[in-house]
Design a protein around this motif. Sequence first.
Motif, short mmCIF file in Angstrom:
data_model
loop_
_atom_site.label_atom_id
_atom_site.label_comp_id
_atom_site.label_asym_id
_atom_site.label_seq_id
_atom_site.Cartn_x
_atom_site.Cartn_y
_atom_site.Cartn_z
N GLN A 213 -2.50 43.08 -44.33
CA GLN A 213 -1.45 42.58 -44.87
C GLN A 213 -0.94 41.12 -44.15
OE1 GLN A 213 1.66 45.35 -44.25
NE2 GLN A 213 3.26 44.46 -45.19
N GLY A 214 -1.15 41.08 -42.86
CA GLY A 214 -0.68 39.73 -42.33
C GLY A 214 -1.56 38.49 -42.90
N ARG A 215 -2.84 39.00 -43.15
CA ARG A 215 -3.59 37.76 -43.93
C ARG A 215 -3.08 37.57 -45.36
NH1 ARG A 215 -7.68 40.50 -41.15
NH2 ARG A 215 -8.35 41.70 -43.06
N ALA A 216 -2.52 38.38 -46.13
CA ALA A 216 -2.25 38.11 -47.37
C ALA A 216 -1.87 36.57 -47.88
CB ALA A 216 -1.54 39.27 -47.86
N PRO A 217 -0.68 36.22 -47.19
CA PRO A 217 -0.23 35.03 -47.59
C PRO A 217 -1.37 33.72 -47.39
CG PRO A 217 1.40 36.35 -46.24
CD PRO A 217 0.18 36.69 -46.03
N GLY A 218 -2.30 34.05 -46.58
CA GLY A 218 -3.19 32.82 -46.25
C GLY A 218 -2.88 32.54 -44.76
N VAL A 219 -3.79 31.60 -44.33
CA VAL A 219 -3.56 30.85 -43.07
C VAL A 219 -3.58 29.47 -43.28
CG1 VAL A 219 -4.60 32.78 -41.90
CG2 VAL A 219 -6.18 30.87 -42.61
N VAL A 220 -2.94 28.78 -42.13
CA VAL A 220 -2.79 27.35 -42.21
C VAL A 220 -3.28 26.91 -40.83
CG1 VAL A 220 -0.49 27.37 -41.78
CG2 VAL A 220 -1.46 25.17 -42.58
N ALA A 221 -3.76 25.77 -40.71
CA ALA A 221 -4.30 25.24 -39.39
C ALA A 221 -4.24 23.55 -39.36
CB ALA A 221 -5.57 25.64 -39.12
N ALA A 222 -4.30 23.07 -38.16
CA ALA A 222 -4.31 21.72 -37.94
C ALA A 222 -5.42 21.30 -37.02
CB ALA A 222 -3.02 21.06 -37.62
N SER A 223 -6.29 20.35 -37.44
CA SER A 223 -7.41 20.24 -36.76
C SER A 223 -8.22 18.91 -36.85
CB SER A 223 -8.56 21.16 -36.76
OG SER A 223 -9.82 20.94 -36.16
N ALA A 224 -8.71 18.20 -35.83
CA ALA A 224 -9.63 17.04 -36.28
C ALA A 224 -11.00 17.39 -36.67
CB ALA A 224 -9.72 15.99 -34.94
#
Length: 403
Positions: A65-76
């Motif tokens: 359920q927590g993963r359902a909206p997708g994930v977002v990240a910032a990285s080089a």
Amino acid sequence: MPDDADRDDARALLAGVVRTTPVVRNRALSDLLGGDVWLKAENLQRAGSFKIRGAYTRIARLGEQGRAPGVVAASAGNHAQGVALAASLLGTTATVFMPVGAALPKVAATTAYGARVQHVGRSVDEALVAAREMSAQTGAVLVHPFDHVDVVSGQASLGAEVLEQVPDARTVLVCTGGGGLLAGVALEADRARRHGRDVTVVGVQAAAAAAYPASLSAGEPVPLARMSTMADGIAVGRPGDVPFAVVAALVDRVVTVTEEELSRALVLLLERAKLVVEPAGAAAVAALLAHPGTFEPPVVAVLSGGNVDPLVLHRVLRHGLVAGGRYLQLRVQIADRPGALGRLLEELGRTDANLVEVEHRRTAARLHVDEVEVALQLETRGGEHRDAVIGALRSAGYGVVVE
């Protein structure tokens, strides 16, 4: 601060997902130190770095359920690939904000793992602002590169492996940016100390992007005003609150290395260990080369990643060869007369340096009308030979400018 049980749970979660990367004894570094030096080859990990450990732990613990909206990240680059791979393994979508100018191979690999890449800003800190904004607008969960308990617990699995693979290790050197990996290793070393082992953990930062020394002195995370380093994987302007608390309590010290020392370490790893490592991943070895007498063996140096742009690798290797006295670039002004260039090259031939490239320049503001400038690129056998070549040319009456 994640406790022992939490870290054990993370390690069980990662079983079958991450590789137990090898540790390899390096004779050149062992001879330099006067005791065993082992390299933890995390550059051979899935997605090319340790980042999959923390990223997978964080995303897996969200639940379906927590993963359902997708994930977002910032990285080089390294965290980007770790998040992209973890998201694909766990059946969710990932959007990654990367700085403008991020290494093309890292961008391509992140995309190949299924993530959507957006370029924002000139640093990870600026990209992180955009990632937070997207998280607030869409409900996608922000997977921070280092500032979360789950991420630190995942990275701690590397520390547990190191202490099992080298049971007599006395010093563990860890490259450090935001501090997630350093904190994870420090927690496992603390557990070992509670069971009677004597283990010292040392963080290593690029001197031109070292936020931890000032922050530790201040007793709280302090942002850097500016950064400039080839080691983009550890170029982080402010320590994370979660890892900082662990580092301040459990890490013995944090040292810094120069760009020249990073370059020399990269050359050594390629030549003597046959390992391709990115500049950030070579920081621990750079510290060994710079200060061999300050670390008690046996030493484990963590090679945190191997995701390096071949073009960057080419430049850094040349930089490392220059720093090690193996490559020399210089300019010499000579008379614009027949035979002058031949006499210069004849003098150079007596030094036993290998001529790689020569450029004959007739026009430059610094030249007189009867002068030409010769730009030379030479291969030399080390610092003493380099100095001997320069000395021989100057003794022969040539004005030498080393570039």
